[in-house]
Every structure is written in structure tokens, then in C-alpha cells.
Design an enzyme around this catalytic site. Sequence first.
Site, mmCIF file in Angstrom:
data_model
loop_
_atom_site.group_PDB
_atom_site.id
_atom_site.type_symbol
_atom_site.label_atom_id
_atom_site.label_comp_id
_atom_site.label_asym_id
_atom_site.label_seq_id
_atom_site.Cartn_x
_atom_site.Cartn_y
_atom_site.Cartn_z
ATOM 1 N N GLY A 278 0.942 -1.175 -0.098
ATOM 2 C CA GLY A 278 -0.145 -0.070 0.010
ATOM 3 C C GLY A 278 1.026 1.117 0.049
ATOM 4 O O GLY A 278 1.288 1.664 -1.056
ATOM 5 N N CYS A 345 -9.313 23.077 17.287
ATOM 6 C CA CYS A 345 -9.076 23.466 18.551
ATOM 7 C C CYS A 345 -8.377 22.451 19.383
ATOM 8 O O CYS A 345 -9.175 21.805 20.409
ATOM 9 C CB CYS A 345 -10.525 24.089 18.891
ATOM 10 S SG CYS A 345 -10.966 25.329 18.105
HETATM 11 N N1 LLP Z 1 -2.400 -6.041 4.146
HETATM 12 C C1 LLP Z 1 -2.921 -5.884 5.243
HETATM 13 C C2 LLP Z 1 -3.580 -6.980 5.778
HETATM 14 C C3 LLP Z 1 -2.864 -4.943 6.088
HETATM 15 O O1 LLP Z 1 -3.373 -4.567 7.364
HETATM 16 C C4 LLP Z 1 -2.005 -3.461 5.474
HETATM 17 C C5 LLP Z 1 -1.916 -2.468 6.305
HETATM 18 C C6 LLP Z 1 -1.718 -3.752 4.123
HETATM 19 C C7 LLP Z 1 -1.565 -4.951 3.602
HETATM 20 C C8 LLP Z 1 -0.829 -2.400 3.541
HETATM 21 O O2 LLP Z 1 0.475 -2.332 4.285
HETATM 22 P P1 LLP Z 1 1.505 -1.197 3.839
HETATM 23 O O3 LLP Z 1 2.072 -1.846 2.599
HETATM 24 O O4 LLP Z 1 0.830 0.194 3.436
HETATM 25 O O5 LLP Z 1 2.310 -1.070 4.850
HETATM 26 N N2 LLP Z 1 -2.840 4.101 8.924
HETATM 27 C C9 LLP Z 1 -1.253 3.719 9.182
HETATM 28 C C10 LLP Z 1 -0.984 2.553 8.467
HETATM 29 C C11 LLP Z 1 -1.991 1.166 8.757
HETATM 30 C C12 LLP Z 1 -1.760 0.070 8.022
HETATM 31 C C13 LLP Z 1 -2.570 -0.976 8.185
HETATM 32 N N3 LLP Z 1 -2.417 -2.108 7.435
HETATM 33 C C14 LLP Z 1 -0.379 4.888 8.963
HETATM 34 O O6 LLP Z 1 -0.798 5.891 8.627
HETATM 35 O O7 LLP Z 1 0.758 4.929 8.980
#
Ligand code: LLP
Length: 420
Positions: A278, A345
Amino acid sequence: MSAFARDDQGRLCAGGMPLGDIAASHGSPLYVYSGDGIRDDYRRFAAAVAPVDGAVHFALKANSALGVIGLLARHGAGADIVSGGEMARALAAGIPAEKIVFSGVGKSAEEIGAALDAGIGQINAESPQEVEAISQIAAARGVQAPVALRVNVDVAPKTHAKISTGQRSTKFGVSTSQNEAAELYREMAADPHIRPAGLAVHIGSQIMELDPFERAYSALLSFGTALRDEGLEVPVLDLGGGIGVDYQHGTPTDFTAYGELVSRLFADSGFRLGFEPGRSIVANNGVLLTRVIYVKDGDNKRFAIVDAAMNDLLRPTLYEAHHDIQPVGPEGPIEGPADIVGPVCETGDYLGLDRMMPSLAAGDCLAVMSAGAYGAVMASNYNTRPPAGEVMVLDGDVHILRRRRDVAELLAEEIIPDFG
Ligand code: LLP
């Protein structure tokens, strides 16, 4: 090459177009994505894992703008989704159902039913209860559900606690340690309403070292091999996402070492692989543009009060995440530290603290860098602030992906009861 670079006049640009001009025509706050960068990073990821037999499912939770996932779909990406809403987005953007993987700890009966009706490729189940629910819903429809089991291999990913998912102490997956996962997989294989699709892991996000991946993938490989040795079908090992990005300098991620690790571990294993990147595809291909409303003097520093806030980009507030912040115009000499804060705020409403900044004045446009992942998707209407709009620069054109809603639209979603 970075998706955002300065031209010979010192202006920060996306695809040769000055971000200041884009803010002037489309308003602020505004997310600007480099479609060229997203396409190139997706291709580089796919090329790095090309030596193995695998499929790439972009994790929609990082950025689910229809324009972004539509672009990725054009280049062959599948989708990793975590809700019925994300499934609707993936399908609307043209991602074929069989290229969709449904992850997440708590899929509702409606979501499971909708996924089976759509014919999605793989459901990653995370508990015996969920396997049971999927089986019943599939039985009622007279179909076989393709179910992979997400396992918990108890590996610490060495990242922020709120985005660590690999340890046993978290809510994720079924543990491989007490034979629990093996027993459940056998039950899945014996269930006429389930087609066992394989195993999945995802140990966390923003992981900067390869070692946690190596340990988790090795554990998955030996677990999958043991199940195969029993004669069970284990077609796919889904390796999740999690590759970290450089938030300090925005340097594009080098996927080569990750690709080599995966090739070394799995090349001759006979498993098909799944990938769910992602952040690494989109983070450094997006910025949040914001304009200075006031510059206010504090004790030892300035406060630049800007028109973007925690409702637009929550990461600094929620994770103390660092996002580089740069003026989009030519950079002047550094004048001293400034807190870049929003109008909400709360003291926690900031985009950056103690940043060495040049002279700043009302009306200046700043770019909050590396905001392409987990930015717009985590926005809210807090303080009744409509979240930022989104545009994409692709092949020299600016495309509007989502207009910023106005307050009237927000109010129109609500109902005042008839109080008599
Ligand atoms: N697959 C699963 C099952 C996941 O839970 C996630 C991310 C991904 C793939 C993708 O992971 P990436 O390649 O993006 O690291 N909101 C947080 C990040 C939460 C990630 C949750 N799961 C932030 O802003 O850092």
C-alpha cells in the site's frame, strides 16, 4: 527520481507543473498525487517480484481514490480490501473480482455475502468464528468460498506500536504456535463449502528492515510446507504489505532487496505468492498543499497557522508521524523554527513541529510531503471542516479526482428530528 522536484526557478513541481499554480487553480487544502509516480512505483514493485509466481494486490486502505485505483487497475493491479465499501470501490474502478483479496479481522455477514456474490478471488479469514460464518454464508448460497487463513507467526516488525500486527498479543490472525492454525486449516479443507486458498501473513506497516519480513516469511513457508506434507491443498502464500518508505527525504523505495529476499525464499517452493503493498506505492507520490492563514509569534518560535488540519492529515497527530514540509515557491534562507499547525481547537492539531523554515507570510503555499498514503483516506469532517479535495497529475495534465465538498453538502447529509 522523486515525483516532486524543483524546476530551474526553484518552484516545487509535479510532472513539471508548479504546485503553486495547481493550488491557485484548485484551491487548498488539496491533495496532489503524481499519477506518473504511482504508475512507475507500481511497475517497479511488480518487476522486483516478477521472478516469483505472484500477484500484486494494492492495499486500498492506503489510498482508495477511484482515480488512483483506476490507474493501478489499468496497469494490472489487483486489490487488497478490508470492507464492503472498499470492495465497491475496487469493482467501480475496474479491478476484476477475481483479483480482489478481502482481508480484515471483522467481516460482517453482509460483507461476506457481497464478496461471495461478486465472486472475489480470496477471503483471508482471521478466526475459527469467521471461518464458520463464511462456511454458513457460502452454504446458504450453494457455493464454495475461497478462504485463506491469516496466521500469526509472532514476529515483531520493529515499527510503531499502533501499526504492528505480527505479534501474538495483537488481534490479528490465528496463531501457528499451539497447533491452532493447523487444526483450523484441516477443518477448512474438510468443509464442503470452503475451498482452501492458502495462508496469509501481514506483520505490520512502515517496516524499514528486511529481517522481520525474512523471519515471518520463513515461518509461513515452513508452516505451509508442513500442511502440504499432510496432503492438504495450500495454493497461495499471501505475504501482506508493510514495506516502509523514506518520510525524511521522500527518496523512492528501492524494491530490489525485497524482491531478492522473496525470490531466495520462495523461488522453488511451488507456492503461488500474493503481495499487498500500500504505502510503498503511493506515500511519496502525494503531497498535501496548504496555505498559511496567519503567522503568529510564540515564545521561541513562530506558529504558521495553515488551512489544512488534523482532519485532513491525521498521521502527525495519531502516530507522531514526521512529514517533511516545504514552501512550494523558491526556498529562501532559513529564518528559524516554526510549528505548522491547523485551525482545529486541539494542541495535537499540527502537521509539523519545530521545523526550520524560511520567512513565512499569510498566503504562502506549503507542501506537506509523503502524504499519498493514509492521508485522504483517514480524513474526517471534524470541526465541520470538509476534507481536502484530491487531484492527480498524469502525463502533463491535472485531473480532478474528488472535489472538496462544501459545508452545505455536509449539512445536507443530516436530519433534524421533528421536535414538535
Ligand atoms: N495488508 C494488510 C492485511 C494490512 O493490514 C495492511 C495495512 C496492508 C496490507 C498494507 O500495508 P502497507 O504496505 O501500506 O504498509 N494508518 C497507518 C497504517 C496502517 C496500516 C494498516 N494495514 C499509517 O498511517 O501509518
